[in-house]
Enzyme design. Structure first.
Site, PDB file in Angstrom:
ATOM      1  N   GLN A  60      46.879  52.410  39.475  1.00 39.55           N
ATOM      2  CA  GLN A  60      45.405  52.935  39.476  1.00 39.55           C
ATOM      3  C   GLN A  60      45.291  54.440  40.232  1.00 39.55           C
ATOM      4  O   GLN A  60      44.523  55.085  39.897  1.00 39.55           O
ATOM      5  CB  GLN A  60      44.446  52.033  40.382  1.00 39.55           C
ATOM      6  CG  GLN A  60      44.217  50.558  39.666  1.00 39.55           C
ATOM      7  CD  GLN A  60      43.290  49.697  40.544  1.00 39.55           C
ATOM      8  OE1 GLN A  60      43.614  48.901  41.551  1.00 39.55           O
ATOM      9  NE2 GLN A  60      41.912  49.721  40.330  1.00 39.55           N
ATOM     10  N   ARG A 115      47.010  49.485  52.643  1.00 39.17           N
ATOM     11  CA  ARG A 115      47.564  48.578  51.645  1.00 39.17           C
ATOM     12  C   ARG A 115      47.842  49.205  50.332  1.00 39.17           C
ATOM     13  O   ARG A 115      46.944  49.875  49.557  1.00 39.17           O
ATOM     14  CB  ARG A 115      46.626  47.330  51.508  1.00 39.17           C
ATOM     15  CG  ARG A 115      47.224  46.381  50.489  1.00 39.17           C
ATOM     16  CD  ARG A 115      46.286  45.239  50.008  1.00 39.17           C
ATOM     17  NE  ARG A 115      46.948  44.624  48.823  1.00 39.17           N
ATOM     18  CZ  ARG A 115      46.209  44.007  48.039  1.00 39.17           C
ATOM     19  NH1 ARG A 115      44.767  44.095  47.850  1.00 39.17           N
ATOM     20  NH2 ARG A 115      46.655  43.264  46.962  1.00 39.17           N
ATOM     21  N   HIS A 137      51.152  44.078  41.488  1.00 38.38           N
ATOM     22  CA  HIS A 137      49.737  44.389  41.280  1.00 38.38           C
ATOM     23  C   HIS A 137      49.448  44.768  40.134  1.00 38.38           C
ATOM     24  O   HIS A 137      49.058  45.849  39.421  1.00 38.38           O
ATOM     25  CB  HIS A 137      49.230  45.505  42.221  1.00 38.38           C
ATOM     26  CG  HIS A 137      47.582  45.480  42.353  1.00 38.38           C
ATOM     27  ND1 HIS A 137      46.937  45.457  43.547  1.00 38.38           N
ATOM     28  CD2 HIS A 137      46.729  45.458  41.457  1.00 38.38           C
ATOM     29  CE1 HIS A 137      45.711  45.437  43.321  1.00 38.38           C
ATOM     30  NE2 HIS A 137      45.370  45.624  42.016  1.00 38.38           N
ATOM     31  N   ASN A 180      49.384  39.990  43.559  1.00 40.29           N
ATOM     32  CA  ASN A 180      47.678  40.191  43.885  1.00 40.29           C
ATOM     33  C   ASN A 180      47.093  39.633  42.663  1.00 40.29           C
ATOM     34  O   ASN A 180      47.306  39.716  41.521  1.00 40.29           O
ATOM     35  CB  ASN A 180      47.523  41.761  43.623  1.00 40.29           C
ATOM     36  CG  ASN A 180      45.858  42.322  43.716  1.00 40.29           C
ATOM     37  OD1 ASN A 180      45.475  42.119  44.862  1.00 40.29           O
ATOM     38  ND2 ASN A 180      45.560  42.329  42.585  1.00 40.29           N
ATOM     39  N   GLU A 181      46.296  38.635  42.925  1.00 38.70           N
ATOM     40  CA  GLU A 181      45.323  37.990  42.044  1.00 38.70           C
ATOM     41  C   GLU A 181      45.748  37.633  40.955  1.00 38.70           C
ATOM     42  O   GLU A 181      45.537  38.058  39.851  1.00 38.70           O
ATOM     43  CB  GLU A 181      44.116  39.112  41.774  1.00 38.70           C
ATOM     44  CG  GLU A 181      43.107  39.488  42.971  1.00 38.70           C
ATOM     45  CD  GLU A 181      42.295  40.340  42.585  1.00 38.70           C
ATOM     46  OE1 GLU A 181      41.961  40.894  41.102  1.00 38.70           O
ATOM     47  OE2 GLU A 181      41.358  40.850  43.307  1.00 38.70           O
ATOM     48  N   ASN A 217      40.703  38.506  48.415  1.00 39.26           N
ATOM     49  CA  ASN A 217      39.986  39.559  47.727  1.00 39.26           C
ATOM     50  C   ASN A 217      38.630  39.094  47.218  1.00 39.26           C
ATOM     51  O   ASN A 217      38.640  37.848  46.483  1.00 39.26           O
ATOM     52  CB  ASN A 217      40.608  40.236  46.360  1.00 39.26           C
ATOM     53  CG  ASN A 217      41.832  41.001  46.778  1.00 39.26           C
ATOM     54  OD1 ASN A 217      42.346  41.200  47.757  1.00 39.26           O
ATOM     55  ND2 ASN A 217      42.542  41.272  45.501  1.00 39.26           N
ATOM     56  N   TYR A 235      34.229  39.981  46.426  1.00 42.10           N
ATOM     57  CA  TYR A 235      33.473  41.183  46.167  1.00 42.10           C
ATOM     58  C   TYR A 235      32.013  40.430  45.983  1.00 42.10           C
ATOM     59  O   TYR A 235      31.146  41.303  46.498  1.00 42.10           O
ATOM     60  CB  TYR A 235      33.757  41.838  45.003  1.00 42.10           C
ATOM     61  CG  TYR A 235      34.934  42.562  45.040  1.00 42.10           C
ATOM     62  CD1 TYR A 235      34.992  43.964  45.229  1.00 42.10           C
ATOM     63  CD2 TYR A 235      36.203  42.295  44.876  1.00 42.10           C
ATOM     64  CE1 TYR A 235      35.852  45.063  45.282  1.00 42.10           C
ATOM     65  CE2 TYR A 235      37.404  42.969  44.868  1.00 42.10           C
ATOM     66  CZ  TYR A 235      37.247  44.295  45.056  1.00 42.10           C
ATOM     67  OH  TYR A 235      38.417  45.120  45.428  1.00 42.10           O
ATOM     68  N   GLU A 262      40.689  43.045  50.153  1.00 46.80           N
ATOM     69  CA  GLU A 262      39.957  43.956  49.037  1.00 46.80           C
ATOM     70  C   GLU A 262      38.387  43.366  49.319  1.00 46.80           C
ATOM     71  O   GLU A 262      38.195  42.294  49.294  1.00 46.80           O
ATOM     72  CB  GLU A 262      40.348  43.769  47.773  1.00 46.80           C
ATOM     73  CG  GLU A 262      41.474  44.455  47.263  1.00 46.80           C
ATOM     74  CD  GLU A 262      41.819  44.626  45.949  1.00 46.80           C
ATOM     75  OE1 GLU A 262      40.711  44.266  44.948  1.00 46.80           O
ATOM     76  OE2 GLU A 262      42.865  44.394  45.320  1.00 46.80           O
ATOM     77  N   TRP A 310      38.232  48.510  49.570  1.00 49.74           N
ATOM     78  CA  TRP A 310      38.441  48.706  48.220  1.00 49.74           C
ATOM     79  C   TRP A 310      37.367  49.858  47.978  1.00 49.74           C
ATOM     80  O   TRP A 310      36.286  49.444  47.959  1.00 49.74           O
ATOM     81  CB  TRP A 310      38.715  47.458  47.251  1.00 49.74           C
ATOM     82  CG  TRP A 310      39.088  48.142  46.063  1.00 49.74           C
ATOM     83  CD1 TRP A 310      38.376  48.413  44.991  1.00 49.74           C
ATOM     84  CD2 TRP A 310      40.426  48.268  45.589  1.00 49.74           C
ATOM     85  NE1 TRP A 310      39.152  49.080  43.931  1.00 49.74           N
ATOM     86  CE2 TRP A 310      40.443  48.740  44.235  1.00 49.74           C
ATOM     87  CE3 TRP A 310      41.778  48.140  46.225  1.00 49.74           C
ATOM     88  CZ2 TRP A 310      41.753  49.122  43.662  1.00 49.74           C
ATOM     89  CZ3 TRP A 310      42.984  48.336  45.507  1.00 49.74           C
ATOM     90  CH2 TRP A 310      42.890  48.775  44.560  1.00 49.74           C
ATOM     91  N   GLU A 324      40.096  52.054  36.955  1.00 49.17           N
ATOM     92  CA  GLU A 324      39.585  51.013  37.235  1.00 49.17           C
ATOM     93  C   GLU A 324      39.776  49.986  36.238  1.00 49.17           C
ATOM     94  O   GLU A 324      38.926  49.353  35.339  1.00 49.17           O
ATOM     95  CB  GLU A 324      38.103  50.849  37.587  1.00 49.17           C
ATOM     96  CG  GLU A 324      37.920  51.168  38.814  1.00 49.17           C
ATOM     97  CD  GLU A 324      38.592  50.213  39.969  1.00 49.17           C
ATOM     98  OE1 GLU A 324      38.488  48.860  39.468  1.00 49.17           O
ATOM     99  OE2 GLU A 324      38.685  50.424  41.232  1.00 49.17           O
ATOM    100  N   TRP A 325      41.093  49.998  35.691  1.00 53.49           N
ATOM    101  CA  TRP A 325      41.649  48.865  34.790  1.00 53.49           C
ATOM    102  C   TRP A 325      40.710  49.093  33.299  1.00 53.49           C
ATOM    103  O   TRP A 325      40.672  50.378  32.753  1.00 53.49           O
ATOM    104  CB  TRP A 325      41.584  47.541  35.098  1.00 53.49           C
ATOM    105  CG  TRP A 325      42.235  47.433  36.393  1.00 53.49           C
ATOM    106  CD1 TRP A 325      41.781  47.173  37.579  1.00 53.49           C
ATOM    107  CD2 TRP A 325      43.730  47.484  36.686  1.00 53.49           C
ATOM    108  NE1 TRP A 325      42.717  47.298  38.668  1.00 53.49           N
ATOM    109  CE2 TRP A 325      43.927  47.306  38.116  1.00 53.49           C
ATOM    110  CE3 TRP A 325      44.739  47.683  35.919  1.00 53.49           C
ATOM    111  CZ2 TRP A 325      45.065  47.621  38.642  1.00 53.49           C
ATOM    112  CZ3 TRP A 325      45.931  47.885  36.635  1.00 53.49           C
ATOM    113  CH2 TRP A 325      46.307  47.787  37.845  1.00 53.49           C
ATOM    114  N   PHE A 361      34.890  53.175  42.963  1.00 53.68           N
ATOM    115  CA  PHE A 361      34.731  52.121  44.323  1.00 53.68           C
ATOM    116  C   PHE A 361      35.085  52.998  45.569  1.00 53.68           C
ATOM    117  O   PHE A 361      35.281  52.315  46.536  1.00 53.68           O
ATOM    118  CB  PHE A 361      35.867  51.050  44.155  1.00 53.68           C
ATOM    119  CG  PHE A 361      35.229  49.865  43.223  1.00 53.68           C
ATOM    120  CD1 PHE A 361      34.669  48.831  43.735  1.00 53.68           C
ATOM    121  CD2 PHE A 361      35.393  49.682  41.769  1.00 53.68           C
ATOM    122  CE1 PHE A 361      34.320  47.853  43.162  1.00 53.68           C
ATOM    123  CE2 PHE A 361      34.985  48.641  41.226  1.00 53.68           C
ATOM    124  CZ  PHE A 361      34.283  47.698  41.695  1.00 53.68           C
TER     125      PHE A 361
END
Length: 512
Positions: free
Chosen positions: A59, A116, A161, A206-207, A338, A340, A410, A459, A466-467, A475
């Site tokens: 990213q 991080r 990630h 990550n996730e 993480n 949100y 995050e 984050w 952003e993907w 963000f």
């Protein structure tokens, strides 16, 4: 991240969540955290509580073809028309690879204690196989780590990630092959050996849920697979869990005693709030949590997937061999969360929300029975501002998984990119300030509830790629001017954090 006790591997799948946990969750007052948000200060958190910011390699780094780096699945995925909303990619991203000193200086000036970031696997092993180490990739991360430490900032390093080396995907099938487990363990070992004398906080994955569902089910993330969405997500998740366990095994056996660091993994979870007091909705909310957190934490803590997953998926859910179960017994030192947003969950056998939710027989909703929204929507259509949800998730993890040390790895909200808007429009991000105030107040309340929370990472440090959304969502605490040399401009939220971290009561800092 202090270590915590080794727990015995249970011989059967994880038990159903005790009713006391659900009662406790229901008893948490949704308004309690928000009532104190205006008075929030640094002193509401323990003195050794860590505050940091977060990014990930693909990213922010850019430098796709520089210094021997190989392609990742995201390098290839983002080149294909239609995969990224604005047709962009991470070839340059926000050029953190060349500007890391400038960015670390910003972290330092804002007063954060930790950063991080993730290591790009294909920058260390260009083909992913581990046949040859890329010395220039090692040198880059050495420089970043050394500069962070020189500025008094602790590195929290994520090994994976989402940016799997493309050649591993192309040649062995990526996360659909058990071979990738061995390759990940080799990559992790090199990182521990080269950086572990200075890096004391490691995150394996990550996730993994997002990789499994979005990468191998829906196809909106790299590698973009969706042809076999009733099977492949569970295979991809299985080998990520085993890769995590293999890396922990390597660290615990070869490095922990001498390096003194700690290791864990990061899971993501929306809080699942039952849509009504009806039993079928409460059960549906519990299934949603099992298919989020339980999918990845139950094997680590209890030795197998949640019973509800076994029942609903049958043979589609892979089995752990005895060797795998031995590997899973390696203790981790913390859980990274993480978080949100939160959703309302309703029992829905005929849901149209896709195979993953069809199996669960749930629907995620954002409107209550009375018709009001669960919270204000941010820019992303999935992100609603629901501060009380993070407190509930943290308490849930503590009660079900024996109160492990937790880092909120995050948390944040986004603004919609608008090329017609002035920079000042984005710099005056008062909604983001309120988001952080309210969510941090909820985290502070969870600490008072008895949850062992050790730190919080906002984050993100920077606006970035952003993907699948490309550069259409922002963000960052720091605005990146994509049109004018990628210059950095701290937003009001960055200045708010700076004041907050100085333990001042007045957190309504206006931008200079």
């Amino acid at each position: 991240m202090p270590s915590w006790p080794t727990y015995e591997l249970l011989p059967t799948a994880a038990p159903d969540l005790p009713p006391s946990v659900l009662v406790h969750m229901a008893g948490l007052n949704e308004c309690a955290c928000e009532a104190t948000a205006g008075e929030l200060s640094r002193s509401d958190f323990p003195a050794n509580f860590v505050f940091g910011v977060a990014t990930s390699a693909y990213q922010v780094e850019g430098a796709r073809n520089e210094d021997g780096k190989g392609d990742s699945i995201w390098d290839i995925f983002s080149q294909k028309n239609g995969n990224i909303k604005d047709g962009s990619n991470g070839n340059i991203a926000v050029d953190h690879y060349h500007r890391y000193k400038e960015d670390v200086e910003l972290i330092s000036k804002l007063g954060f204690q930790a950063y991080r970031f993730s290591i790009s696997w294909s920058r260390i092993f260009p083909d992913g196989f581990g046949d040859k180490v890329n010395d220039k990739g090692i040198a880059y991360y050495n420089s970043l780590i050394d500069f962070l430490l020189a500025k008094g900032i602790q590195p929290y390093v994520t090994l994976y990630h989402w940016d799997l080396p493309y050649k591993l995907h192309e040649s062995v099938g990526g996360w659909l092959s058990e071979k990738v487990v061995e390759h990940f363990a080799m990559y992790a070992e090199i990182c521990f050996a080269r950086f572990g004398d200075r890096v004391k906080h490691w995150i394996t994955m990550n996730e993994p849920l997002q990789t499994a569902i979005n990468g191998y089910g829906i196809g909106i993330f790299a590698p973009g697979r969706k042809e076999n969405n009733y099977d492949e997500p569970y295979i991809a998740a299985h080998y990520q869990i085993l890769a995590h366990a293999a890396a922990v095994d390597v660290y615990n056996k070869k490095f922990k005693a001498t390096q003194g660091g700690e290791i864990g993994l990061v899971v993501d979870c929306e809080w699942a709030e039952a849509f009504s007091d009806e039993v079928h909705d409460k059960d549906a909310a519990q299934r949603r949590l099992d298919f989020q957190l339980g999918w990845f934490l139950d094997p680590i803590y209890f030795g197998d997937y949640p019973a509800v997953m076994r029942k609903r998926l049958g043979d589609k859910l892979p089995k752990f061999s005895e060797t795998h179960k031995e590997l899973l017994q390696n203790p981790i030192d913390f859980v990274g969360l993480n978080h949100y947003t939160s959703k309302l969950i309703v029992h829905a056998p005929d849901t149209t929300q896709g195979p993953f939710y069809k199996i669960q027989e749930i629907e995620r909703r954002v409107k209550r029975q009375a018709g009001d929204l669960i919270g204000e929507r941010a820019a992303s259509d999935w992100l609603y501002v629901v501060p009380w949800g993070i407190r509930k998730v943290l308490n849930y993890i503590a009660e079900k998984y024996r109160n492990p040390p937790i880092y909120v790895t995050e948390n944040g909200m986004d603004d919609e990119e608008d090329e017609t808007a002035s920079i000042d429009h984005f710099l005056n991000d008062q909604r983001r300030i309120q988001y952080f105030k309210d969510y941090l107040a909820a985290v502070a309340q969870a600490i008072r509830d008895g949850v062992d929370i050790r730190g919080y990472f906002a984050w993100s440090l920077l606006d970035n790629f952003e993907w699948a959304q490309g550069y259409t969502k922002r963000f960052g605490l720091v605005y990146v001017d994509y049109k004018n040399g990628l210059t950095r401009h701290p937003k009001s939220s960055a200045h708010w954090f700076s004041q907050f971290l100085k333990d001042k009561k007045d957190n309504d800092l206006s931008q200079n």
